[in-house]
Design a protein around this motif. Structure first.
Motif, mmCIF file in Angstrom:
data_model
loop_
_atom_site.group_PDB
_atom_site.id
_atom_site.type_symbol
_atom_site.label_atom_id
_atom_site.label_comp_id
_atom_site.label_asym_id
_atom_site.label_seq_id
_atom_site.Cartn_x
_atom_site.Cartn_y
_atom_site.Cartn_z
ATOM 1 N N ARG A 64 47.707 34.391 37.871
ATOM 2 C CA ARG A 64 49.404 33.872 38.192
ATOM 3 C C ARG A 64 49.204 32.448 38.654
ATOM 4 N N ILE A 65 48.644 32.532 40.029
ATOM 5 C CA ILE A 65 48.711 31.252 40.796
ATOM 6 C C ILE A 65 47.957 30.082 40.059
ATOM 7 N N ARG A 66 46.939 30.458 39.396
ATOM 8 C CA ARG A 66 46.003 29.692 38.915
ATOM 9 C C ARG A 66 46.550 29.030 37.782
ATOM 10 N N GLU A 67 47.378 29.705 37.021
ATOM 11 C CA GLU A 67 48.112 29.061 35.962
ATOM 12 C C GLU A 67 48.937 28.029 36.412
ATOM 13 N N ARG A 68 49.447 27.700 37.616
ATOM 14 C CA ARG A 68 50.151 26.659 38.165
ATOM 15 C C ARG A 68 49.279 25.489 37.888
ATOM 16 N N ILE A 69 48.032 25.600 38.378
ATOM 17 C CA ILE A 69 46.992 24.413 38.491
ATOM 18 C C ILE A 69 46.758 24.135 37.044
ATOM 19 N N MET A 70 46.477 25.002 36.329
ATOM 20 C CA MET A 70 46.235 24.792 34.717
ATOM 21 C C MET A 70 47.512 23.810 34.229
ATOM 22 N N ASP A 71 48.689 24.193 34.506
ATOM 23 C CA ASP A 71 49.827 23.194 34.234
ATOM 24 C C ASP A 71 49.714 21.970 34.560
ATOM 25 N N LEU A 72 49.502 21.841 35.768
ATOM 26 C CA LEU A 72 49.205 20.426 36.452
ATOM 27 C C LEU A 72 48.303 19.788 35.680
ATOM 28 N N GLN A 73 47.065 20.137 35.165
ATOM 29 C CA GLN A 73 46.199 19.665 34.536
ATOM 30 C C GLN A 73 46.610 19.107 33.299
ATOM 31 N N GLU A 74 47.018 19.998 32.315
ATOM 32 C CA GLU A 74 47.754 19.785 31.361
ATOM 33 C C GLU A 74 48.582 18.567 31.149
ATOM 34 N N ALA A 75 49.516 18.708 32.148
ATOM 35 C CA ALA A 75 50.312 17.581 32.122
ATOM 36 C C ALA A 75 49.979 16.171 32.688
ATOM 37 N N THR A 76 49.016 16.236 33.602
ATOM 38 C CA THR A 76 48.387 14.951 34.030
ATOM 39 C C THR A 76 47.394 14.522 33.110
ATOM 40 N N SER A 77 46.501 15.059 32.207
ATOM 41 C CA SER A 77 45.377 14.686 31.622
ATOM 42 C C SER A 77 45.617 15.237 30.036
ATOM 43 N N GLY A 78 46.338 15.878 29.536
ATOM 44 C CA GLY A 78 46.491 16.338 28.242
ATOM 45 C C GLY A 78 45.580 17.459 27.958
ATOM 46 N N ASN A 79 44.881 17.909 28.412
ATOM 47 C CA ASN A 79 44.011 19.065 28.130
ATOM 48 C C ASN A 79 44.137 20.127 29.261
ATOM 49 N N ARG A 80 44.200 21.390 29.223
ATOM 50 C CA ARG A 80 44.122 22.357 30.217
ATOM 51 C C ARG A 80 42.942 22.563 31.031
ATOM 52 N N VAL A 81 41.765 22.573 30.402
ATOM 53 C CA VAL A 81 40.537 23.031 31.114
ATOM 54 C C VAL A 81 39.740 21.732 31.069
ATOM 55 N N ILE A 82 39.286 21.210 29.912
ATOM 56 C CA ILE A 82 38.391 20.233 29.928
ATOM 57 C C ILE A 82 39.350 18.758 29.870
ATOM 58 N N PHE B 226 35.736 45.111 41.899
ATOM 59 C CA PHE B 226 35.651 46.201 42.397
ATOM 60 C C PHE B 226 37.147 47.201 41.964
ATOM 61 N N GLY B 227 37.473 46.839 40.939
ATOM 62 C CA GLY B 227 38.778 47.605 40.535
ATOM 63 C C GLY B 227 39.995 47.252 40.948
ATOM 64 N N PHE B 228 40.165 46.120 41.653
ATOM 65 C CA PHE B 228 41.487 45.520 42.296
ATOM 66 C C PHE B 228 42.264 44.858 41.154
ATOM 67 N N GLU B 229 42.768 45.444 40.102
ATOM 68 C CA GLU B 229 43.195 44.700 39.065
ATOM 69 C C GLU B 229 44.553 43.958 39.318
ATOM 70 N N SER B 230 45.236 44.536 39.954
ATOM 71 C CA SER B 230 46.419 43.891 40.310
ATOM 72 C C SER B 230 46.399 42.436 40.983
ATOM 73 N N LEU B 231 45.269 42.626 41.945
ATOM 74 C CA LEU B 231 44.972 41.265 42.792
ATOM 75 C C LEU B 231 44.541 40.321 41.880
ATOM 76 N N GLY C 261 39.751 36.012 41.589
ATOM 77 C CA GLY C 261 40.489 37.058 40.474
ATOM 78 C C GLY C 261 39.279 37.820 39.962
ATOM 79 N N LEU C 262 38.223 37.348 39.592
ATOM 80 C CA LEU C 262 37.385 37.975 39.056
ATOM 81 C C LEU C 262 36.627 39.004 40.026
ATOM 82 N N PHE C 263 36.421 38.380 41.389
ATOM 83 C CA PHE C 263 36.009 39.201 42.596
ATOM 84 C C PHE C 263 36.760 40.538 42.585
ATOM 85 N N ALA C 264 38.095 40.421 42.796
ATOM 86 C CA ALA C 264 39.188 41.598 43.046
ATOM 87 C C ALA C 264 38.635 42.350 41.752
#
Ligand code: SF4
Ligand code: SF4
Lengths: 358, 127, 116
Positions: free
Chosen positions: A129-147, A118-123, A112-115
Motif C-alpha cells: 500500500r505504501i509502495r503505491e504512493r511511490i508508483m503514483d509519483l513515478q507515473e505523475a513525473t514520468s508518464g509511466n508507472r514502472v518503466i 513466511f505467511g505474514f500476509e497483512s504486512l 512485502g514479498l519477504f513478509a
C-alpha cells in the motif's frame, strides 16, 4: 543417512521469480545446491546488433522492470563516457531523484514479498500500500508507472516543476512516517526474528571473495556502494553506505529497511540542491571504444560493458546484474540450513532472475 | 567522475597471454582485488575475454584473446564465483574453459536443441 | 492489547483501494497512454518508424497511410518526441484490454479510422 535430491522451483509459492535449484538434502538439512538458469533467458544483449545505440536505451530498461531507470542510466553513462558528453547538472540531480524513487519502491516490494514468504500476509499488503504512493509519483513525473523511461544519452527527457516537487516531498514524508510505523512489526517481531536471526550467515571474507553485491554485501559489514564512485549528482550529496555487521538474513532485512530512509533523505537533499538549467545536451558523433560502466541498483552493483566501433550499432553489450553476482554467495549460504529456511534465504538476496538471464 | 564509467585504456587493462590467466588473477587476488565479472566479445577469428576486478571501487581489467577452438584455463580455482560467468561465455561464445568445477555443458540458459553459439557473429557448432 | 489502536483505526478509515471499475482515478497530466495520430498533419517522413525501439509502426508513403500495432508498442514515447511535425500524441488513459489483436490503421484520404 540417505540423501534425497529435491528439485526446488522454478515455480514455487514463495518465489517471485523462476529460479531453479537442485537441492541435495539429508534429513531436512541441505547439503548441496546446484542452480539451473534459463527459464526467462531472452538474449536481449544480442539485440544490440540490430537496434541502434539510442534505441537500446528502451531495450535495456526492459531487462528488469524494478530497476529500469538504473539500467538506462548505467547504459547512458557508458555511452556518454565514450562520446565525451558532459551531462547538465540539473539532469544529474533529476536522475538521482528517479533512481532513489526506484530504490524505495523496490525495497518496499521486497519487504512485502519477504513478509509474504513466511505467511505474514497483512504486512505484505501494508508495504505494498505504501509502495503505491511511490508508483503514483513515478507515473505523475514520468508518464509511466514502472518503466519510467526518462534517460536519454546526454541528460533526461522530463523536468519536475516546483509544484510537483512540493507534492513529492509531502508524499515522501508520509511514506517515511508509514514505513516507520511498520518498523516494530517487521524488525522487532518474535516470529520474524526466529526465522531470520543467525540464519544464512555470510561472513565478511566470504562476501568479498564471492563477489556479493548490494545489500547482501553491505549486511556482511563491507561498506561498498557504487554510489560512492560519484556518478550523477551523488558526489554533491551527503550519504554513507548503510551497513550491518551480522551477515545473516535479519541483517539483510534491516539493511534494506534502512536504505529506504536513506533514499528518502537523498531525494530531499537532491531537491534542496537542484540547480536550474537545461535538461539535456545533444550528443554529437557516434560512440567508439570500450567502456565499463557501473551504478548501484536496489539489488546491488550492475556492470555494463559496451564495445562500440564508431557505427550506429554497438559491437557488444554485456550486462552483469546484481543477482548474477549474488548467486555464488547464495550457494555458499544454503548448505547446512534447514529445508524450511531455503525460501527465506533465496529471498534475502532479493533475486531478480529476469535480470540475471537477460 | 572517479570510476563509475571507465573507458578501457591500456592503463587499466593488461593484455595477458593465454596461459597466464591463472597466475595473473592470483596476483590480483593476493593484492586484495574482488572479482566482479567477465565480458567477452567476438572478434571474428577469436574471442576476446575481459576479466573485471575491483579494489576500493577502482576497476582493473585483464584481457585475453582466445582463438576460436582453443581452450582457456578456468579461474574458478582462484575466484570460485567465476564458474557461473564462465559457463555463460562457454554457452554464448563457445570458449572452452578447462577445469570448470560445475560444467553445464553449454546448457546454462538454452536447451539442447540450440546447436550454435548464439552470440558469435559466425557461430561454431557445438560438439 | 496493543493492537486495539490499530484495529480501531482501520475500522474508522476508508478503504486503501479504489472500487474499480465503479470508481476510477483521474489520470495524471502527460501520462504516456494510448498512442494517437492527427493523420492530416502527418507528412509520412518515416522518422517515427525508424526510431521506434519495438519497430511497431508502419508508414506507407505512396498510400499515404500510417499504422501501429498497439500490442507491440511499449508506450515509450520516442516516436512522439521524434516526429518533426508533432502530429503524434499520447492520450491519458492506457489502452483497454481487448479480446483480439488488431492494427490501428490511418490513411489520409478517409478521415475516419478503420481498425482492420
Ligand atoms: S514522424 Fe510524424 S510526420 Fe513523420 S511519418 Fe511519423 S507521424 Fe508522420
Ligand atoms: S510509443 Fe514507443 S514503442 Fe510505441 S510506437 Fe512510439 S516509439 Fe514505438
Amino acid at each position: 543417512m540417505t540423501r534425497t535430491v529435491l528439485p526446488f522451483g522454478p515455480q514455487h509459492p514463495v518465489l517471485p521469480e523462476p529460479l531453479h535449484l537442485t537441492l541435495t538434502i539429508e534429513d531436512e538439512i541441505v547439503k548441496e545446491a546446484i542452480p539451473k538458469l534459463g527459464y526467462v533467458h531472452r538474449g536481449l544483449e544480442k539485440l544490440a546488433e540490430i537496434r541502434d545505440h539510442t534505441q537500446m536505451i528502451q531495450i535495456v530498461e526492459r531487462v528488469c522492470g524494478i530497476c529500469s531507470t538504473l539500467h538506462a542510466m548505467c547504459y547512458c553513462q557508458g555511452i556518454e563516457a565514450l562520446m565525451n558528453v558532459e551531462v547538465p547538472s540539473r539532469a544529474k540531480y533529476l536522475r538521482v531523484v528517479w533512481a532513489e524513487m526506484h530504490r524505495i519502491h523496490s525495497h518496499l516490494l521486497w519487504l512485502g514479498l519477504f513478509a509474504d514468504a513466511f505467511g505474514f500476509e497483512s504486512l505484505f499488503m501494508q508495504f505494498w500500500r505504501i509502495r503505491e504512493r511511490i508508483m503514483d509519483l513515478q507515473e505523475a513525473t514520468s508518464g509511466n508507472r514502472v518503466i519510467v523511461s526518462v534517460n536519454v544519452v546526454g541528460g533526461v527527457k522530463r523536468d519536475i516543476n516546483k509544484e510537483t516537487e512540493k507534492w513529492i516531498l509531502e508524499t515522501l514524508d508520509k511514506v517515511a512516517r508509514e514505513v516507520n510505523q511498520l518498523k516494530t512489526t517487521i524488525l522487532d517481531d518474535f516470529t520474524v526474528k526466529q526465522r531470520t536471526v543467525g540464519i544464512g550467515i555470510l561472513s565478511k571474507e566470504k562476501a568479498y571473495e564471492l563477489g556479493a553485491a548490494g545489500p547482501t554485501l553491505r549486511a556482511s559489514g563491507i561498506a561498498q556502494d557504487m554510489r560512492q564512485t560519484g556518478y550523477a549528482a551523488y558526489p554533491e550529496l551527503d550519504f554513507s553506505p548503510v551497513i550491518e555487521t551480522n551477515g545473516d538474513s535479519y541483517a539483510r532485512t534491516v539493511c534494506r529497511f534502512n536504505e529506504i530512509f536513506q533514499a528518502i533523505d537523498l531525494i530531499r537533499q537532491a531537491f534542496a540542491k537542484m540547480p536550474e538549467g537545461e535538461l539535456a545536451v545533444k550528443p554529437k558523433g557516434l560512440p567508439k571504444g570500450e567502456v565499463v560502466s557501473r551504478v548501484e541498483q536496489p539489488r546491488g552493483e550492475v556492470l555494463y560493458y559496451l564495445k562500440a566501433d564508431g557505427t550506429k550499432f554497438l559491437d557488444r553489450l554485456r550486462i552483469r546484474t546484481p543477482t548474477f553476482a549474488n548467486i555464488p554467495p547464495l550457494l555458499d549460504m544454503l548448505p547446512g540450513c534447514d529445508l524450511a529456511d531455503v525460501p527465506i534465504l533465496i529471498l534475502t538476496i532479493d533475486p531478480c532472475i529476469s535480470c540475471t538471464e537477460r | 567522475m572517479k570510476d563509475s564509467a571507465l573507458v578501457i585504456t591500456e592503463e587499466n587493462t593488461a593484455e595477458i597471454p593465454l596461459d597466464e590467466v591463472i597466475t595473473q588473477s592470483r596476483i590480483l587476488k593476493d593484492e586484495g582485488f574482488r572479482f566482479i565479472t567477465m565480458s567477452s566479445a567476438d572478434l571474428g577469428e577469436s574471442v576476446c575475454v575481459l576479466y573485471h576486478m575491483d579494489k576500493d571501487l577502482q576497476v582493473r581489467n585483464l584481457r585475453v584473446t582466445v582463438p576460436k577452438g582453443k581452450k582457456i584455463a578456468s579461474i574458478a580455482s582462484v575466484y570460485s564465483c567465476a564458474f557461473l560467468v564462465e559457463n555463460e561465455i562457454k554457452e554464448h561464445f563457445g570458449v572452452d574453459f578447462d577445469g570448470l568445477p560445475l560444467d553445464f555443458q553449454g546448457m546454462l540458459y538454452n536447451d539442447e536443441e540450440v546447436q550454435k553459439t548464439p552470440f558469435c557473429k559466425i557461430g561454431i557448432k557445438r560438439v | 492489547m496493543f493492537m486495539t489502536k490499530t484495529v480501531l483505526k482501520n475500522l474508522l478509515t476508508k478503504y486503501a483501494t479504489r472500487l474499480y471499475p465503479f470508481q476510477t482515478r483521474e489520470t495524471f497530466k502527460d501520462v504516456k497512454g494510448e498512442l494517437k495520430i492527427e493523420i492530416d498533419k502527418c507528412v509520412f517522413c518515416g522518422v517515427c518508424k525508424m526510431r521506434c525501439p519495438s519497430q511497431c509502426i508502419g508508414v506507407d508513403k505512396k498510400g499515404r497511410s500510417w499504422e501501429v500495432d498497439p500490442f507491440a508498442c511499449v508506450y515509450c514515447g520516442i516516436c512522439v518526441d521524434a516526429c518533426p511535425v508533432k502530429c503524434l500524441y499520447q492520450e491519458g488513459m492506457y489502452k483497454a484490454p481487448v479480446a483480439e489483436k488488431h492494427m490501428v490503421f490511418h490513411a489520409q484520404e478517409e478521415k475516419a479510422d478503420a481498425p482492420t
